[in-house]
Design an enzyme around this catalytic site. Structure first.
Site, mmCIF file in Angstrom:
data_model
loop_
_atom_site.group_PDB
_atom_site.id
_atom_site.type_symbol
_atom_site.label_atom_id
_atom_site.label_comp_id
_atom_site.label_asym_id
_atom_site.label_seq_id
_atom_site.Cartn_x
_atom_site.Cartn_y
_atom_site.Cartn_z
ATOM 1 N N LYS A 236 37.308 -29.031 45.325
ATOM 2 C CA LYS A 236 36.989 -28.419 44.267
ATOM 3 C C LYS A 236 36.139 -29.112 42.695
ATOM 4 O O LYS A 236 34.994 -28.270 42.366
ATOM 5 C CB LYS A 236 38.007 -28.301 43.246
HETATM 6 N N1 GLU Z 1 47.492 -29.267 45.362
HETATM 7 C C1 GLU Z 1 46.221 -30.138 45.909
HETATM 8 C C2 GLU Z 1 44.827 -30.032 46.281
HETATM 9 O O1 GLU Z 1 44.363 -28.756 45.724
HETATM 10 C C3 GLU Z 1 47.012 -29.650 47.508
HETATM 11 C C4 GLU Z 1 48.359 -29.787 47.671
HETATM 12 C C5 GLU Z 1 49.192 -29.533 48.630
HETATM 13 O O2 GLU Z 1 49.061 -28.790 49.092
HETATM 14 O O3 GLU Z 1 50.577 -29.878 48.985
HETATM 15 O O4 GLU Z 1 44.257 -29.942 47.353
#
Ligand code: GLU
Length: 301
Positions: A236
């Protein structure tokens, strides 16, 4: 007339948990759509959690933009979005439980102190001292964790050898992802974690935390990662291929194909609602590629 609620199966609750570090891109859309389709396939619920734990890495406005983009793709949480920035008390309580059971300890070691051990913490370096210690979870030697991933198969890790004692609260203050995700998956009653395969090797740490905190262990399914042309994960932060919420169908079709589903199944859908209806009707979980990573597809003609 009031719309009747979709009957849901109490045995399945999934989630999508983005970090607000940039716009939604194809890789995150794949995780969102994959977790949504699996939840709907099992007549389950699907929740969104915003992992806004790390302000320096966040981009102002990114969280709202991600939620707006999800809405444009027809993917909306069945319950109010849970914001991790509001969850400090729950993380603090979990940390105290870990400390009380001897699983967590203050650590003054810096990265430089751990460089000789390849960054892996097994015991504190004598005399290491800094203001505001980190808090680590103690991983005793021989802590081997294995689990059956619904997509990747059986995955095992010797957490002591591969990771060592890991941080649950950083020295500069923020809660670590590993602690927050475990506390929130339990709080939200998540039965099925579906996410990108980059987190496959975090899962054993999360299982150790669940066991230490006496929390239920969800089922796991790690979707293949989408790689950019140079073989790197579409992150991202790099904003590899931000998806266009103003024209969601091409990205929705691309994510559908990446999930191994037959492209023709969405033919004739002129809008997102119709595409999602067809996707629900034709989705076959067994067709999801059982691989860790795959290249970005060509652009849809
Ligand atoms: N916040 C994480 C990410 O955007 C994903 C965490 C999860 O799905 O456990 O990669």
């Amino acid at each position: 007339m009031t719309k009747a609620p979709t009957p849901t199966h109490p045995g399945y609750r999934g989630r999508f948990a983005p970090s607000p570090t940039g716009p939604l891109h194809l890789g995150s859309l794949l995780a969102a759509l994959g977790s949504w389709l699996l939840a709907r396939h099992h007549r389950g619920e699907w929740l969104v959690r915003m992992e806004d734990l790390d302000p320096p890495r966040e981009i102002p406005g990114a969280a709202d933009a991600q939620l707006r983009a999800l809405a444009a793709f027809g993917l909306e949480s069945d319950a109010p979005v849970l914001w991790q920035s509001t969850r400090g008390d729950a993380y603090r309580a979990a940390l105290e439980r870990l400390r009380g059971r001897g699983h967590a300890f203050d650590c003054h070691c810096s990265r430089a102190d751990l460089a000789d051990a390849g960054g892996i913490h097994r015991a504190c370096v004598p005399g290491a001292r800094r203001e505001g210690p980190a808090v680590r979870f103690r991983v005793p030697p021989g802590s081997r964790v294995a689990f059956d991933d619904a997509i990747q198969g059986r995955f095992g890790q010797d957490v002591a050898a591969a990771v060592g004692d890991f941080v649950v609260r950083r020295a500069d203050g923020p809660w670590a992802y590993q602690l927050a995700v475990v506390v929130d998956d339990a709080e939200q009653g998540i039965t099925d974690v579906v996410r990108g395969a980059d987190l496959l090797d975090s899962t054993p740490r999360q299982i150790l935390l669940q066991r230490a905190l006496g929390l239920p262990e969800p089922r796991y399914a790690h979707l293949p990662l989408v790689l950019d042309d140079d073989g790197r994960k579409l992150s991202k932060s790099l904003a590899g291929t931000p998806v266009d919420p103003a024209d969601p169908l091409p990205a929705l079709r691309a994510a559908w194909r990446l999930l191994g589903q037959p492209p023709r199944a969405l033919d004739g859908a002129g809008a997102v609602d119709a595409a999602l209806r067809l996707a629900r009707a034709h989705f076959d979980p067994a067709a999801i590629p059982r691989m860790n990573a795959m290249p970005t597809p060509g652009v849809d003609p």
